[in-house]
Scaffold this active site. Structure first.
Site, mmCIF file in Angstrom:
data_model
loop_
_atom_site.group_PDB
_atom_site.id
_atom_site.type_symbol
_atom_site.label_atom_id
_atom_site.label_comp_id
_atom_site.label_asym_id
_atom_site.label_seq_id
_atom_site.Cartn_x
_atom_site.Cartn_y
_atom_site.Cartn_z
ATOM 1 N N ASP A 60 -58.492 -65.800 -72.188
ATOM 2 C CA ASP A 60 -57.541 -65.650 -73.302
ATOM 3 C C ASP A 60 -57.747 -66.678 -74.408
ATOM 4 O O ASP A 60 -56.840 -66.928 -75.206
ATOM 5 C CB ASP A 60 -56.088 -65.746 -72.814
ATOM 6 C CG ASP A 60 -55.648 -64.542 -72.003
ATOM 7 O OD1 ASP A 60 -56.518 -63.767 -71.583
ATOM 8 O OD2 ASP A 60 -54.437 -64.374 -71.799
ATOM 9 N N CYS A 99 -58.592 -58.549 -69.921
ATOM 10 C CA CYS A 99 -59.341 -59.287 -68.904
ATOM 11 C C CYS A 99 -60.180 -58.389 -68.009
ATOM 12 O O CYS A 99 -61.397 -58.549 -67.900
ATOM 13 C CB CYS A 99 -58.371 -60.087 -68.034
ATOM 14 S SG CYS A 99 -57.261 -61.168 -68.939
ATOM 15 N N LYS A 117 -65.136 -48.740 -60.220
ATOM 16 C CA LYS A 117 -64.092 -49.620 -59.717
ATOM 17 C C LYS A 117 -64.036 -50.845 -60.603
ATOM 18 O O LYS A 117 -65.001 -51.581 -60.723
ATOM 19 C CB LYS A 117 -64.407 -50.032 -58.266
ATOM 20 C CG LYS A 117 -63.222 -50.573 -57.511
ATOM 21 C CD LYS A 117 -62.291 -49.467 -57.077
ATOM 22 C CE LYS A 117 -61.219 -49.963 -56.128
ATOM 23 N NZ LYS A 117 -60.256 -48.933 -55.810
ATOM 24 N N HIS A 119 -61.332 -53.236 -60.415
ATOM 25 C CA HIS A 119 -60.633 -54.386 -59.861
ATOM 26 C C HIS A 119 -61.325 -54.916 -58.623
ATOM 27 O O HIS A 119 -62.004 -54.191 -57.913
ATOM 28 C CB HIS A 119 -59.188 -54.026 -59.533
ATOM 29 C CG HIS A 119 -59.032 -53.108 -58.362
ATOM 30 N ND1 HIS A 119 -59.069 -51.754 -58.477
ATOM 31 C CD2 HIS A 119 -58.858 -53.368 -57.047
ATOM 32 C CE1 HIS A 119 -58.902 -51.204 -57.284
ATOM 33 N NE2 HIS A 119 -58.772 -52.159 -56.411
ATOM 34 N N HIS A 273 -54.965 -69.083 -69.868
ATOM 35 C CA HIS A 273 -54.029 -68.000 -69.576
ATOM 36 C C HIS A 273 -52.677 -68.588 -69.183
ATOM 37 O O HIS A 273 -52.610 -69.638 -68.540
ATOM 38 C CB HIS A 273 -54.591 -67.151 -68.430
ATOM 39 C CG HIS A 273 -53.899 -65.848 -68.231
ATOM 40 N ND1 HIS A 273 -52.673 -65.742 -67.621
ATOM 41 C CD2 HIS A 273 -54.266 -64.585 -68.549
ATOM 42 C CE1 HIS A 273 -52.310 -64.476 -67.578
ATOM 43 N NE2 HIS A 273 -53.258 -63.746 -68.136
ATOM 44 N N LYS A 350 -55.569 -60.110 -78.116
ATOM 45 C CA LYS A 350 -55.698 -59.527 -76.785
ATOM 46 C C LYS A 350 -54.934 -58.207 -76.693
ATOM 47 O O LYS A 350 -53.792 -58.093 -77.124
ATOM 48 C CB LYS A 350 -55.146 -60.511 -75.751
ATOM 49 C CG LYS A 350 -55.109 -59.972 -74.322
ATOM 50 C CD LYS A 350 -54.545 -61.010 -73.374
ATOM 51 C CE LYS A 350 -54.473 -60.485 -71.941
ATOM 52 N NZ LYS A 350 -53.967 -61.501 -70.999
#
Length: 565
Positions: A60, A99, A117, A119, A273, A350
């Site tokens: 971030d 993210c 995928k 995650h 973050h 963001k």
């Protein structure tokens, strides 16, 4: 937000050679480390001498938060020195403004829309199957946080995970409790003739409703906020006051253990973050409150890691890279205090689709004797480029059975070529294409067309303050036909959209970009839904636990943190 990505390229150890893993990262923070040796992952050896590879990623961090990118009020001497000794990229682009998809693209060299995928999570079918663990995707060693860093991880912070939904669930729970209490009082005073079995049924139903959601949301600190070393949980819940020191100690220790390398070390910071936990050494020291303190602490951590490289005399043989996963979050606020980053002259941040502030990030690379010092490159580059660049440096080739969107940066960084290989870049928000940029190399123009943009709230505010984060689709976005067109070479702030009346090439540019979009979409293949209800719901039977579930707590770190913090 969300959990993190899975690397699509995995490596296995052979009998005579160890692995050459190609990147992966735990969401939000992890320290992933490994050693690189000659023959791995089916890669052919291209050179006799390979560098150490140090990849450092902030979370971030806005491009406007660093001194070498124009900030003169936040002190970042170590990152600035890194840029002075190497190459600074001014058009370094994240593949997504969030993210999870950004890091998925970074680790695979592919737009996240291509991945099956995103995650990481931890387990798939059974407790401790560790199917998404970094060690099962090419890394020899892992230390870090396997889930999302949230406000919930710090005491006395308002809940962040699905805060709006939690508020509604609390309201529904209170309504149910009030209704049950009213029925009980009515029954006791003979105002209601319902049987006690019915009263008991509604009381039980209300209790089950409360338990079903509070068992997840009420203990996020225990379920999400954990530290792991390889497959072992070392802290549950993690103690944020010493996490930075533990990460630093782990990174320095790894460098010392593997100084005879070559090695690859990926350090993914918790910084910057939210909840912005900052050690006492840096609290109140910056001119920008807690956020500035956190940035300056991160810079100090970068300096300590680089000091470890210097101490072991590895500087001239180490490819060092620093970047952020995407732009700063403008909506991160606590009262009137800004807790998110600054994206300089660039619009948005963001989560805001294709607006430049959410995707243009710092990009700094150093390799003394190989890259020219104090050099600025204005050509478009991508976080996805690091994957094929690292593969090249390791003496290998990228997988040939899939589309790889990144490009090897070495010729550009060494000055052997003057232009980036990227002609078109596609800017996604989730699975929705929001914008496309076209680097028209013959003219030097850098066109950007926005097909979808978020609706700022309140109107004209420059961010989605009323929502917390901008949506990718639905009523919170505007579709543009024809698309909004900008020439970033003349208008990097995206302040004045062009039109057929102000830009003679308008129709030609839009036509060429739309043809590129069609060609790009022909390369996409369907993948499983990443964010289906089943995929995102909490599954207690898969919950990592260092005790006997639900009694999950442990502290195996003790006082082993780095003494400097």
């Amino acid at each position: 937000m969300g959990v993190d990505q899975q690397c699509s390229a995995t490596c296995t150890k052979g009998s005579h050679s160890k692995t050459f893993p190609l990147s992966r990262r735990s969401y939000l923070t992890a320290l992933l480390a490994l050693c690189i040796f000659p023959k791995t992952c089916g890669m052919s050896v291209a050179v006799d001498s390979k560098p150490n590879i140090l990849l450092i990623m902030a979370d971030d961090l806005g491009i406007g938060d660093i001194g070498c990118y124009g900030n003169n009020t936040i002190r970042t001497p170590n990152i600035d020195q890194l840029a002075k000794e190497g190459v600074k990229l001014t058009q370094h682009i994240a593949a997504a403004p969030l993210c999870t998809p950004s890091r998925a693209a970074f680790l695979t060299g592919r737009y996240a829309i291509r991945s099956g995928k995103w995650h990481q999570g931890m387990n798939c079918e059974a407790l401790n199957d560790h199917c998404h663990h970094p060690s099962n995707h090419g890394f020899d060693y892992f230390y870090g946080m396997p889930f999302t860093l949230l406000n919930n991880c710090q005491k006395n912070k308002p809940p962040e995970l699905d805060a709006v939904l939690q508020a509604k669930l609390w309201l529904y729970t209170q309504i149910i409790a009030l209704a049950v209490l009213t029925v009980i009082i009515g029954k006791l005073t003979d105002l209601i003739s319902a049987s006690w079995k019915i009263v008991a049924f509604f009381a039980l139903a209300g209790s089950l409703f409360f338990t079903s959601w509070y068992s997840s949301y009420g203990f996020v600190q225990y379920w999400n906020c954990i530290l792991m070393r390889n497959y072992d949980i070392t802290e549950q819940p993690m103690k944020l006051e010493r996490t930075s020191a533990l990460m630093l100690k782990e990174a320095v220790s790894f460098i010392e253990r593997n100084k005879h390398g070559p090695f690859l070390l990926f350090v993914s910071f918790l910084h910057v973050h939210t909840p912005l936990f900052t050690t006492e050494k840096f609290l109140g020291k910056s001119r920008h409150g807690l956020y500035g303190d956190n940035v300056e602490e991160m810079d100090w951590l970068v300096g300590k890691i680089l000091d470890a490289i210097d101490k072991e005399d590895l500087k001239n043989n180490t490819f060092t890279y620093f970047a952020s996963d995407h732009g700063g979050q403008l909506e991160a606020q606590e009262g009137k205090t800004q807790l998110g980053g600054w994206n300089g002259i660039y619009k948005g941040g963001k989560g805001m689709g294709g607006w430049e502030g959410g995707i243009r990030v710092p990009g700094i690379l150093r390799w003394p004797g190989v890259f020219p010092a104090d050099t600025v490159i204005d050509e478009p580059t991508s976080l996805m480029d690091i994957y094929p660049t690292v593969a090249h440096l390791g003496g290998g080739i990228v997988p040939q059975d899939r589309v790889v969107d990144g490009r090897n940066l070495m010729p550009l960084l060494q000055g052997k070529v003057q232009q980036s290989e990227h002609e078109f870049m596609f800017h996604y928000c989730g699975s929705y294409l929001h914008a496309v940029r076209w680097h028209q190399k013959d003219s030097g123009a850098l066109w950007k067309a926005h097909y979808v943009t978020p609706i700022f709230h309140p109107e004209g505010a420059g961010a989605c303050y009323g929502r917390g984060i901008c949506p990718c689709f639905g009523e919170g976005v505007t579709h543009h036909d024809p698309p909004l067109l900008f020439d970033l070479s003349r208008d990097p702030s995206e302040a004045k959209p062009l039109s057929p009346g102000t830009e003679p090439l308008f129709d030609t540019v839009i036509s060429r970009i739309e043809r590129a979009v069609q060609e790009h979409r022909q390369t996409l293949t369907p993948v499983p839904q990443q964010l289906s209800l089943y995929n995102v719901m909490w599954k207690p039977w898969l919950q990592p636990c260092c005790g006997t579930f639900p009694f999950c707590w442990c502290d195996k770190e003790g006082d082993s943190a780095h003494p400097a913090l």
